[in-house]
Design a protein around this motif. Structure first.
Motif, PDB file in Angstrom:
ATOM      1  N   ARG A  54       0.832  -1.198   0.000  1.00  0.00           N
ATOM      2  CA  ARG A  54       0.000   0.000   0.000  1.00  0.00           C
ATOM      3  C   ARG A  54       0.876   1.262   0.000  1.00  0.00           C
ATOM      4  O   ARG A  54       0.609   2.223  -0.729  1.00  0.00           O
ATOM      5  CB  ARG A  54      -0.917   0.002   1.217  1.00  0.00           C
ATOM      6  CG  ARG A  54      -1.947  -1.120   1.228  1.00  0.00           C
ATOM      7  CD  ARG A  54      -2.951  -0.939   2.363  1.00  0.00           C
ATOM      8  NE  ARG A  54      -3.778  -2.127   2.512  1.00  0.00           N
ATOM      9  CZ  ARG A  54      -3.631  -3.029   3.471  1.00  0.00           C
ATOM     10  NH1 ARG A  54      -2.696  -2.846   4.395  1.00  0.00           N
ATOM     11  NH2 ARG A  54      -4.419  -4.083   3.541  1.00  0.00           N
TER      12      ARG A  54
ATOM     13  N   THR B  89       2.498   1.611  -3.526  1.00  0.00           N
ATOM     14  CA  THR B  89       1.545   2.008  -4.562  1.00  0.00           C
ATOM     15  C   THR B  89       1.163   3.480  -4.435  1.00  0.00           C
ATOM     16  O   THR B  89       1.080   4.209  -5.430  1.00  0.00           O
ATOM     17  CB  THR B  89       0.286   1.128  -4.489  1.00  0.00           C
ATOM     18  OG1 THR B  89       0.652  -0.252  -4.598  1.00  0.00           O
ATOM     19  CG2 THR B  89      -0.682   1.471  -5.616  1.00  0.00           C
ATOM     20  N   GLY B  90       0.935   3.930  -3.203  1.00  0.00           N
ATOM     21  CA  GLY B  90       0.622   5.336  -2.999  1.00  0.00           C
ATOM     22  C   GLY B  90       1.752   6.247  -3.426  1.00  0.00           C
ATOM     23  O   GLY B  90       1.529   7.308  -4.005  1.00  0.00           O
TER      24      GLY B  90
ATOM     25  N   THR C  54       1.877   6.505  -7.416  1.00  0.00           N
ATOM     26  CA  THR C  54       0.818   7.338  -7.986  1.00  0.00           C
ATOM     27  C   THR C  54       1.039   8.812  -7.681  1.00  0.00           C
ATOM     28  O   THR C  54       1.018   9.672  -8.574  1.00  0.00           O
ATOM     29  CB  THR C  54      -0.550   6.894  -7.450  1.00  0.00           C
ATOM     30  OG1 THR C  54      -0.704   5.487  -7.667  1.00  0.00           O
ATOM     31  CG2 THR C  54      -1.672   7.631  -8.156  1.00  0.00           C
TER      32      THR C  54
ATOM     33  N   LEU D  67      -3.902  12.981  -8.153  1.00  0.00           N
ATOM     34  CA  LEU D  67      -3.100  11.790  -7.873  1.00  0.00           C
ATOM     35  C   LEU D  67      -2.571  11.753  -6.443  1.00  0.00           C
ATOM     36  O   LEU D  67      -2.328  10.683  -5.891  1.00  0.00           O
ATOM     37  CB  LEU D  67      -1.921  11.715  -8.849  1.00  0.00           C
ATOM     38  CG  LEU D  67      -2.253  11.435 -10.310  1.00  0.00           C
ATOM     39  CD1 LEU D  67      -0.992  11.132 -11.097  1.00  0.00           C
ATOM     40  CD2 LEU D  67      -3.228  10.266 -10.459  1.00  0.00           C
TER      41      LEU D  67
ATOM     42  N   THR E 167      -4.040  12.208  -3.791  1.00  0.00           N
ATOM     43  CA  THR E 167      -4.965  11.553  -2.853  1.00  0.00           C
ATOM     44  C   THR E 167      -4.586  10.097  -2.609  1.00  0.00           C
ATOM     45  O   THR E 167      -4.963   9.517  -1.584  1.00  0.00           O
ATOM     46  CB  THR E 167      -6.410  11.623  -3.383  1.00  0.00           C
ATOM     47  OG1 THR E 167      -6.474  11.021  -4.678  1.00  0.00           O
ATOM     48  CG2 THR E 167      -6.884  13.066  -3.492  1.00  0.00           C
ATOM     49  N   ALA E 168      -3.810   9.500  -3.533  1.00  0.00           N
ATOM     50  CA  ALA E 168      -3.381   8.112  -3.356  1.00  0.00           C
ATOM     51  C   ALA E 168      -2.490   7.961  -2.127  1.00  0.00           C
ATOM     52  O   ALA E 168      -2.547   6.953  -1.416  1.00  0.00           O
ATOM     53  CB  ALA E 168      -2.644   7.623  -4.602  1.00  0.00           C
ATOM     54  N   THR E 169      -1.643   8.955  -1.872  1.00  0.00           N
ATOM     55  CA  THR E 169      -0.788   8.910  -0.693  1.00  0.00           C
ATOM     56  C   THR E 169      -1.615   8.952   0.586  1.00  0.00           C
ATOM     57  O   THR E 169      -1.346   8.230   1.552  1.00  0.00           O
ATOM     58  CB  THR E 169       0.206  10.089  -0.716  1.00  0.00           C
ATOM     59  OG1 THR E 169       1.162   9.860  -1.753  1.00  0.00           O
ATOM     60  CG2 THR E 169       0.937  10.212   0.601  1.00  0.00           C
TER      61      THR E 169
ATOM     62  N   TYR F 233      -4.708   7.961   0.966  1.00  0.00           N
ATOM     63  CA  TYR F 233      -5.420   6.697   1.095  1.00  0.00           C
ATOM     64  C   TYR F 233      -4.488   5.598   1.609  1.00  0.00           C
ATOM     65  O   TYR F 233      -4.846   4.813   2.501  1.00  0.00           O
ATOM     66  CB  TYR F 233      -6.021   6.294  -0.241  1.00  0.00           C
ATOM     67  CG  TYR F 233      -6.726   4.955  -0.215  1.00  0.00           C
ATOM     68  CD1 TYR F 233      -7.969   4.816   0.402  1.00  0.00           C
ATOM     69  CD2 TYR F 233      -6.139   3.830  -0.792  1.00  0.00           C
ATOM     70  CE1 TYR F 233      -8.614   3.584   0.440  1.00  0.00           C
ATOM     71  CE2 TYR F 233      -6.776   2.600  -0.764  1.00  0.00           C
ATOM     72  CZ  TYR F 233      -8.009   2.484  -0.141  1.00  0.00           C
ATOM     73  OH  TYR F 233      -8.637   1.263  -0.112  1.00  0.00           O
ATOM     74  N   ALA F 234      -3.268   5.557   1.055  1.00  0.00           N
ATOM     75  CA  ALA F 234      -2.310   4.528   1.476  1.00  0.00           C
ATOM     76  C   ALA F 234      -1.954   4.688   2.944  1.00  0.00           C
ATOM     77  O   ALA F 234      -1.846   3.698   3.682  1.00  0.00           O
ATOM     78  CB  ALA F 234      -1.058   4.609   0.609  1.00  0.00           C
TER      79      ALA F 234
END
Length: 406
Positions: free
Chosen positions: A17, A20-21, A24, A182, A184-186, A188-189
């Protein structure tokens, strides 16, 4: 000896996770880095002002990096990662708003960059301190290679996306909006990570805790030299602030050339990263660092004397590969040498050096170009890096002979 990138750390959900964050969000961040530099160049037409971006990053990185590392040793690292990432996201939104409103203020851009640097300075050491907590020790080097691929992929794709968006959309707002989405991925992770409370003896975050971390580094010649060689590479040889002037004077101001030049190092990082399996088996990591940093300096110097775009990209890609291997070994030394109760502070200093070094390099490059011209600033910096790192290798034999205890 296996050559391919070791992907075993990705089998661990928490690390996957986090990784991936980073991938992105990193693409959006690198796109914005290119756009901000180009916007300041168009507003001022001076490389010195582009170099001032380095100064805007530097102070928040030093202050909040050291402080953030101390906090990471004293509180739940998941919560701190969420806080730091949120601050950086707000900065991205501020840069987007100024572009949408057409303000075009260099000072406003610099202020927003400084706010983003403060958020990054808190989140980055926290993220680095998390990795040894969620992975077994034998996978840490492989995880650092994967992290190098994160930055390489982001540095490759982000600038190219920036070039396309600036060309297709005719402005900077599209790039900054892309980054904001993009990023926001951090967040979320970070939210999906497990709770990570501190282990061992907890020091109250503050000046004393920071001083303890710095004292630990200065009493360990191995750790200290791992920071010094990276500063040699970044301050003396990093040419990013010269990219807009190079594109303008040699390649007709082409936005495609700007995107390729900003992505050049990443070609080496990604291509070399896919064949980085050998790096985890190198035992003389101190000597290895001296060799790859010297290669970086020579590659940068070579890129500064050629006129063909493809050759500049090729030499910078070679430099990018060398820098990626350097980063893997330096991070591994730091994460495996220090105990967990020191890792946040060690990562804070590491982040200050890794992120602050290029910003000082930006300032050095811009000022050198003003004094000695583009070629003198570019080539002279690369050769100075080679001389400095070889001198370190000759004068600090304990670093040259270092072998990690994995």
């Amino acid at each position: 000896m296996p050559l391919l990138l070791d992907v075993r750390p990705l089998a661990v959900p928490a690390y996957r996770r986090l990784w991936t964050g980073q991938v992105t969000a990193g693409i959006g961040l690198q796109a914005s880095v290119v756009a901000v530099g180009q916007q300041i160049w168009e507003l001022t037409r001076e490389s010195l002002w582009v170099g001032m971006l380095g100064l805007a990053h530097l102070l928040p990185l030093v202050v909040f990096g050291l402080w953030g590392g101390a906090i990471a040793d004293a509180m739940d690292r998941r919560k701190l990662l969420i806080i730091g990432s949120s601050v950086a996201w707000v900065s991205t939104l501020g840069i987007l708003i100024q572009a949408l409103l057409g303000i075009g203020s260099v000072w406003l851009l610099l202020v927003n960059v400084a706010v983003g640097a403060a958020g990054f300075a808190v989140s980055s050491p926290t993220r680095g301190a998390i990795i040894p907590r969620v992975l077994p020790k034998e996978l840490v080097t492989s995880a650092n290679a994967l992290n190098g691929m994160v930055m390489g992929t982001a540095s490759l794709v982000g600038p190219m996306v920036a070039g396309v968006l600036m060309w297709a959309a005719g402005g900077y707002a599209a790039v900054y909006a892309f980054d904001a989405v993009l990023f926001t991925a951090t967040l979320y992770a970070a939210y999906r990570l497990p709770s990570l409370p501190p282990l061992g003896e907890v020091s109250r975050p503050g000046a004393r805790a920071v001083a303890e971390g710095l004292r630990y580094i200065f009493t360990s010649k191995i750790l200290l030299m791992s920071f010094v060689v990276d500063l040699c590479a970044m301050i003396l040889a990093y040419p990013r602030a010269l990219f807009p002037e190079l594109v303008d004077t040699r390649f007709g101001g082409s936005e495609v050339a700007l995107g390729l030049l900003n992505s050049a190092m990443a070609f080496g990082v990604v291509g070399g990263g896919l064949l980085s399996g050998w790096a985890r088996n190198v035992r003389r990591q101190g000597l290895g660092l001296i060799v790859v940093i010297a290669i970086w300096g020579l590659a940068v110097a070579a890129a500064g004397v050629v006129d063909q775009l493809w050759l500049v990209v090729l030499f910078m890609a070679i430099g990018g590969y060398a820098d990626m291997i350097s980063s893997v070994w330096r991070q591994t030394i730091l994460q495996t040498y220090a105990p967990d109760e020191m890792r946040g502070r060690m990562q804070g200093v590491f982040m200050v050096v890794v992120a602050g070094g290029p910003r000082l390099g930006d300032l050095r490059a811009g000022a050198s170009a003003a004094a000695f011209g583009l070629t003198g600033a570019w080539v002279g910096g690369g050769l100075a890096c080679v001389a400095a790192v070889i001198a370190i290798g000759l004068t600090v034999p304990s670093f040259r002979k270092y072998r990690p205890q994995l």
